[in-house]
Design a protein around this motif. Sequence first.
Motif, PDB file in Angstrom:
ATOM      1  N   THR A   3       0.848  -1.194   0.000  1.00 56.65           N
ATOM      2  CA  THR A   3       0.000   0.000   0.000  1.00 56.65           C
ATOM      3  C   THR A   3       0.885   1.246   0.000  1.00 56.65           C
ATOM      4  O   THR A   3       1.791   1.350   0.836  1.00 56.65           O
TER       5      THR A   3
ATOM      6  N   TRP B 258      -2.042   5.800   2.043  1.00 55.73           N
ATOM      7  CA  TRP B 258      -3.295   5.320   1.429  1.00 55.73           C
ATOM      8  C   TRP B 258      -4.039   4.415   2.403  1.00 55.73           C
ATOM      9  O   TRP B 258      -3.449   3.495   2.981  1.00 55.73           O
TER      10      TRP B 258
ATOM     11  N   ARG C 111      -9.082   3.653  -0.102  1.00 57.78           N
ATOM     12  CA  ARG C 111      -8.505   4.346  -1.268  1.00 57.78           C
ATOM     13  C   ARG C 111      -7.955   3.329  -2.272  1.00 57.78           C
ATOM     14  O   ARG C 111      -8.089   3.511  -3.485  1.00 57.78           O
TER      15      ARG C 111
END
Length: 181
Positions: free
Chosen positions: A135, A139, A143
């Motif tokens: 990720t 985020w 998202r």
Amino acid sequence: MSGTPLAVLMRCMNFAAVKHKNQRRKDAEATPYINHPIGVANILTEEAGVDDVIVIQAALLHDTVEDTNTTIDEIVEHFGHNVAGIVAEMTDDKNLAKAERKRQQILHAPHASPKAKLVKLADKLYNLRDLQRCTPCGWSEDRVQEYFVWAHQVVAGLRGSNRQLENKLDDLFRSRGIEVA
Ligand SMILES: Nc1nc2c(ncn2[C@@H]2O[C@H](COP(=O)(O)OP(=O)(O)O)[C@@H](OP(=O)(O)OP(=O)(O)O)[C@H]2O)c(=O)[nH]1
Ligand SMILES: [Mn+2]
């Protein structure tokens, strides 16, 4: 523009490396940004069966205008109109608000040229795999999922361009619970 295909490709790779030299990806390891355009070009040759040098050049250069001080005129000067045209098709208008930019990608995808559609498919495949891998800093899980849902909508407008890439994208969408036609 002149030179053997190999020399031309190395010139593109070098140009992109110089342009992206101070940029990093958004992952925790801050991977060098150039890994992305090289990876997109590699997906096209290794996984999509693309052997059109113009498409591979455009893949290597596809984020230079959007994300660095490079201009389309510079791409024309160094690599010609065909490559520059595809790079222009890959370049979001950064003057627009982000939500509008994202909406424009969905709207424009069906009207992209066949060569730009190939680069767009490989770009999305790379970025979605990157999201599966880790990720980006800052985020949320929501998202990440929103990016998958949005990418699915963009890819809808690119279909019929390359079976291998579309199948791999569909596997990723399914793994995220997104229904594919
Ligand atoms: N998944 C992932 N993406 C990263 C990472 N680092 C940089 N990016 C770039 O971030 C963009 C997606 O992030 P967003 O927040 O949606 O877009 P933005 O950077 O334009 O604001 C992609 O740009 P793009 O290439 O222009 O593609 P697209 O947004 O048009 O799909 C992607 O290449 C990373 O570590 N993981
Ligand atoms: Mn990209």
